[in-house]
Design a protein around this motif. Structure first.
Motif, PDB file in Angstrom:
ATOM      1  N   ARG A 109       0.849  -1.181   0.000  1.00  0.00           N
ATOM      2  CA  ARG A 109       0.000   0.000   0.000  1.00  0.00           C
ATOM      3  C   ARG A 109       0.885   1.231   0.000  1.00  0.00           C
ATOM      4  O   ARG A 109       1.879   1.298   0.719  1.00  0.00           O
ATOM      5  CB  ARG A 109      -0.910   0.038   1.228  1.00  0.00           C
ATOM      6  N   ALA A 110       0.530   2.201  -0.821  1.00  0.00           N
ATOM      7  CA  ALA A 110       1.283   3.446  -0.847  1.00  0.00           C
ATOM      8  C   ALA A 110       1.051   4.179   0.465  1.00  0.00           C
ATOM      9  O   ALA A 110      -0.061   4.233   0.979  1.00  0.00           O
ATOM     10  CB  ALA A 110       0.811   4.310  -2.017  1.00  0.00           C
ATOM     11  N   ALA A 111       2.120   4.713   1.014  1.00  0.00           N
ATOM     12  CA  ALA A 111       2.002   5.455   2.270  1.00  0.00           C
ATOM     13  C   ALA A 111       1.199   6.723   2.022  1.00  0.00           C
ATOM     14  O   ALA A 111       1.472   7.459   1.073  1.00  0.00           O
ATOM     15  CB  ALA A 111       3.391   5.798   2.804  1.00  0.00           C
ATOM     16  N   PRO A 112       0.187   6.989   2.858  1.00  0.00           N
ATOM     17  CA  PRO A 112      -0.575   8.217   2.668  1.00  0.00           C
ATOM     18  C   PRO A 112       0.306   9.440   2.928  1.00  0.00           C
ATOM     19  O   PRO A 112       1.202   9.396   3.763  1.00  0.00           O
ATOM     20  CB  PRO A 112      -1.701   8.118   3.705  1.00  0.00           C
ATOM     21  N   LEU A 113       0.056  10.474   2.173  1.00  0.00           N
ATOM     22  CA  LEU A 113       0.820  11.699   2.339  1.00  0.00           C
ATOM     23  C   LEU A 113       0.275  12.481   3.530  1.00  0.00           C
ATOM     24  O   LEU A 113      -0.936  12.572   3.723  1.00  0.00           O
ATOM     25  CB  LEU A 113       0.726  12.554   1.068  1.00  0.00           C
ATOM     26  N   ALA A 114       1.163  13.050   4.325  1.00  0.00           N
ATOM     27  CA  ALA A 114       0.759  13.771   5.533  1.00  0.00           C
ATOM     28  C   ALA A 114      -0.181  14.926   5.206  1.00  0.00           C
ATOM     29  O   ALA A 114      -1.159  15.157   5.911  1.00  0.00           O
ATOM     30  CB  ALA A 114       1.995  14.271   6.273  1.00  0.00           C
ATOM     31  N   ALA A 115       0.124  15.665   4.151  1.00  0.00           N
ATOM     32  CA  ALA A 115      -0.678  16.837   3.803  1.00  0.00           C
ATOM     33  C   ALA A 115      -1.617  16.555   2.629  1.00  0.00           C
ATOM     34  O   ALA A 115      -1.992  17.461   1.904  1.00  0.00           O
ATOM     35  CB  ALA A 115       0.239  18.006   3.467  1.00  0.00           C
ATOM     36  N   ALA A 116      -1.979  15.295   2.446  1.00  0.00           N
ATOM     37  CA  ALA A 116      -2.811  14.918   1.309  1.00  0.00           C
ATOM     38  C   ALA A 116      -4.221  15.466   1.463  1.00  0.00           C
ATOM     39  O   ALA A 116      -4.877  15.254   2.473  1.00  0.00           O
ATOM     40  CB  ALA A 116      -2.855  13.405   1.172  1.00  0.00           C
ATOM     41  N   GLU A 117      -4.653  16.187   0.461  1.00  0.00           N
ATOM     42  CA  GLU A 117      -6.007  16.721   0.434  1.00  0.00           C
ATOM     43  C   GLU A 117      -6.850  15.815  -0.450  1.00  0.00           C
ATOM     44  O   GLU A 117      -6.505  15.588  -1.613  1.00  0.00           O
ATOM     45  CB  GLU A 117      -5.998  18.147  -0.117  1.00  0.00           C
ATOM     46  N   PRO A 118      -7.941  15.268   0.083  1.00  0.00           N
ATOM     47  CA  PRO A 118      -8.781  14.383  -0.739  1.00  0.00           C
ATOM     48  C   PRO A 118      -9.240  15.076  -2.022  1.00  0.00           C
ATOM     49  O   PRO A 118      -9.510  16.276  -2.035  1.00  0.00           O
ATOM     50  CB  PRO A 118      -9.971  14.078   0.172  1.00  0.00           C
ATOM     51  N   GLY A 119      -9.299  14.305  -3.096  1.00  0.00           N
ATOM     52  CA  GLY A 119      -9.786  14.830  -4.365  1.00  0.00           C
ATOM     53  C   GLY A 119      -8.766  15.626  -5.151  1.00  0.00           C
ATOM     54  O   GLY A 119      -9.117  16.302  -6.111  1.00  0.00           O
ATOM     55  N   THR A 120      -7.504  15.565  -4.761  1.00  0.00           N
ATOM     56  CA  THR A 120      -6.455  16.243  -5.525  1.00  0.00           C
ATOM     57  C   THR A 120      -5.379  15.225  -5.872  1.00  0.00           C
ATOM     58  O   THR A 120      -5.072  14.343  -5.068  1.00  0.00           O
ATOM     59  CB  THR A 120      -5.806  17.407  -4.734  1.00  0.00           C
ATOM     60  N   PRO A 121      -4.793  15.342  -7.067  1.00  0.00           N
ATOM     61  CA  PRO A 121      -3.760  14.374  -7.443  1.00  0.00           C
ATOM     62  C   PRO A 121      -2.476  14.601  -6.654  1.00  0.00           C
ATOM     63  O   PRO A 121      -2.204  15.718  -6.187  1.00  0.00           O
ATOM     64  CB  PRO A 121      -3.547  14.647  -8.937  1.00  0.00           C
ATOM     65  N   HIS A 122      -1.706  13.547  -6.516  1.00  0.00           N
ATOM     66  CA  HIS A 122      -0.400  13.596  -5.852  1.00  0.00           C
ATOM     67  C   HIS A 122       0.568  12.833  -6.749  1.00  0.00           C
ATOM     68  O   HIS A 122       0.787  11.638  -6.575  1.00  0.00           O
ATOM     69  CB  HIS A 122      -0.480  12.971  -4.456  1.00  0.00           C
ATOM     70  N   ARG A 123       1.101  13.567  -7.754  1.00  0.00           N
ATOM     71  CA  ARG A 123       1.942  12.942  -8.783  1.00  0.00           C
ATOM     72  C   ARG A 123       3.426  13.139  -8.497  1.00  0.00           C
ATOM     73  O   ARG A 123       3.831  14.220  -8.074  1.00  0.00           O
ATOM     74  CB  ARG A 123       1.631  13.552 -10.149  1.00  0.00           C
ATOM     75  N   THR A 124       4.194  12.103  -8.774  1.00  0.00           N
ATOM     76  CA  THR A 124       5.649  12.193  -8.709  1.00  0.00           C
ATOM     77  C   THR A 124       6.205  11.458  -9.921  1.00  0.00           C
ATOM     78  O   THR A 124       5.847  10.311 -10.174  1.00  0.00           O
ATOM     79  CB  THR A 124       6.209  11.538  -7.425  1.00  0.00           C
ATOM     80  N   ILE A 125       7.069  12.140 -10.646  1.00  0.00           N
ATOM     81  CA  ILE A 125       7.692  11.554 -11.830  1.00  0.00           C
ATOM     82  C   ILE A 125       9.178  11.361 -11.538  1.00  0.00           C
ATOM     83  O   ILE A 125       9.839  12.264 -11.017  1.00  0.00           O
ATOM     84  CB  ILE A 125       7.525  12.461 -13.078  1.00  0.00           C
ATOM     85  N   HIS A 126       9.672  10.170 -11.878  1.00  0.00           N
ATOM     86  CA  HIS A 126      11.080   9.835 -11.702  1.00  0.00           C
ATOM     87  C   HIS A 126      11.709   9.554 -13.064  1.00  0.00           C
ATOM     88  O   HIS A 126      11.007   9.222 -14.014  1.00  0.00           O
ATOM     89  CB  HIS A 126      11.225   8.580 -10.826  1.00  0.00           C
ATOM     90  N   ASP A 127      13.022   9.646 -13.126  1.00  0.00           N
ATOM     91  CA  ASP A 127      13.780   9.352 -14.335  1.00  0.00           C
ATOM     92  C   ASP A 127      14.710   8.176 -14.037  1.00  0.00           C
ATOM     93  O   ASP A 127      15.553   8.267 -13.127  1.00  0.00           O
ATOM     94  CB  ASP A 127      14.589  10.582 -14.743  1.00  0.00           C
ATOM     95  N   ALA A 128      14.551   7.087 -14.772  1.00  0.00           N
ATOM     96  CA  ALA A 128      15.403   5.911 -14.579  1.00  0.00           C
ATOM     97  C   ALA A 128      16.763   6.078 -15.254  1.00  0.00           C
ATOM     98  O   ALA A 128      17.639   5.234 -15.080  1.00  0.00           O
ATOM     99  CB  ALA A 128      14.712   4.655 -15.109  1.00  0.00           C
ATOM    100  N   GLY A 129      16.931   7.144 -16.043  1.00  0.00           N
ATOM    101  CA  GLY A 129      18.220   7.380 -16.697  1.00  0.00           C
ATOM    102  C   GLY A 129      18.657   6.233 -17.587  1.00  0.00           C
ATOM    103  O   GLY A 129      19.842   5.932 -17.690  1.00  0.00           O
ATOM    104  N   HIS A 130      17.682   5.585 -18.228  1.00  0.00           N
ATOM    105  CA  HIS A 130      17.902   4.448 -19.129  1.00  0.00           C
ATOM    106  C   HIS A 130      18.402   3.198 -18.403  1.00  0.00           C
ATOM    107  O   HIS A 130      18.899   2.275 -19.028  1.00  0.00           O
ATOM    108  CB  HIS A 130      18.814   4.818 -20.302  1.00  0.00           C
ATOM    109  N   GLY A 131      18.203   3.183 -17.087  1.00  0.00           N
ATOM    110  CA  GLY A 131      18.476   1.984 -16.306  1.00  0.00           C
ATOM    111  C   GLY A 131      17.164   1.293 -15.978  1.00  0.00           C
ATOM    112  O   GLY A 131      16.102   1.666 -16.494  1.00  0.00           O
ATOM    113  N   THR A 132      17.222   0.297 -15.097  1.00  0.00           N
ATOM    114  CA  THR A 132      16.016  -0.453 -14.749  1.00  0.00           C
ATOM    115  C   THR A 132      15.693  -0.388 -13.256  1.00  0.00           C
ATOM    116  O   THR A 132      14.736  -1.010 -12.812  1.00  0.00           O
ATOM    117  CB  THR A 132      16.132  -1.923 -15.184  1.00  0.00           C
ATOM    118  N   ALA A 133      16.483   0.350 -12.487  1.00  0.00           N
ATOM    119  CA  ALA A 133      16.209   0.486 -11.054  1.00  0.00           C
ATOM    120  C   ALA A 133      15.027   1.444 -10.869  1.00  0.00           C
ATOM    121  O   ALA A 133      15.024   2.554 -11.410  1.00  0.00           O
ATOM    122  CB  ALA A 133      17.433   1.005 -10.316  1.00  0.00           C
TER     123      ALA A 133
END
Length: 174
Positions: free
Chosen positions: A21-45
């Motif tokens: 289960r994803a950990a809930p965000l402390a300041a999470a407001e219901p009904g709003t997105p919480h997006r995070t984008i990562h870059d694998a740098g052409h790796g697989t980690a």
């Protein structure tokens, strides 16, 4: 092919043992997105280096920006059309990784997050280009958190079909 087989096996395991289960965000407001984008740098980690978070301004990497917008469009459709707060219905953060592996010809939901390959530039292009691909893959997460259909046999076909329908709906919605 080996990488795809590994990822498919990991995804299948989530139907048996469940995904973390994803950990809930402390300041999470219901009904709003919480997006995070990562870059694998052409790796697989996974997830890779964080390159954009919720509310951050667009950067120079168009792939990062498209992933961010696609996650948001999917979130918006879920909320406005279906009254569903994110893919789990409880405000789950939406996490994505771009630039996965080298010339990786796929995108996938791994049971916890989205992953996008850049394609080989010949047969496949960047998998963040078509918004229906983003929606399709994220809807595997909706299926996981509702019906938990297995990714093989008849239930796997139904899982894919449902994701195809919702991928098209997101494309039409946006």
């Amino acid at each position: 092919l080996q990488r795809d087989a590994y990822e498919r096996t990991q995804r299948r395991l989530t139907t048996v043992i469940g995904a973390r289960r994803a950990a809930p965000l402390a300041a999470a407001e219901p009904g709003t997105p919480h997006r995070t984008i990562h870059d694998a740098g052409h790796g697989t980690a996974l997830p890779g280096r964080k390159v954009r978070g919720e509310g951050d301004e667009p950067g120079r990497d168009a792939t990062v920006n498209r992933a961010y917008v696609g996650l948001g469009a999917t979130f918006e459709l879920l909320l406005t059309a279906y009254g569903r707060d994110s893919i789990d219905g409880a405000g789950m953060p939406l996490v994505a990784t771009v630039h996965y592996d080298r010339e990786y010809n796929n995108a996938f939901w791994n049971g916890e997050q989205m992953v996008f390959g850049d394609g080989d530039g010949e047969i496949f292009l960047d998998f963040t280009l078509p918004i229906d691909v983003i929606g399709h893959e994220l809807f595997h997460g909706v299926t996981q958190h509702t019906a938990n259909l297995a990714y093989f046999g008849q239930s796997g076909a139904l899982n894919e079909s449902v994701s195809d329908v919702f991928g098209s709906l997101i494309k039409q919605y946006t």
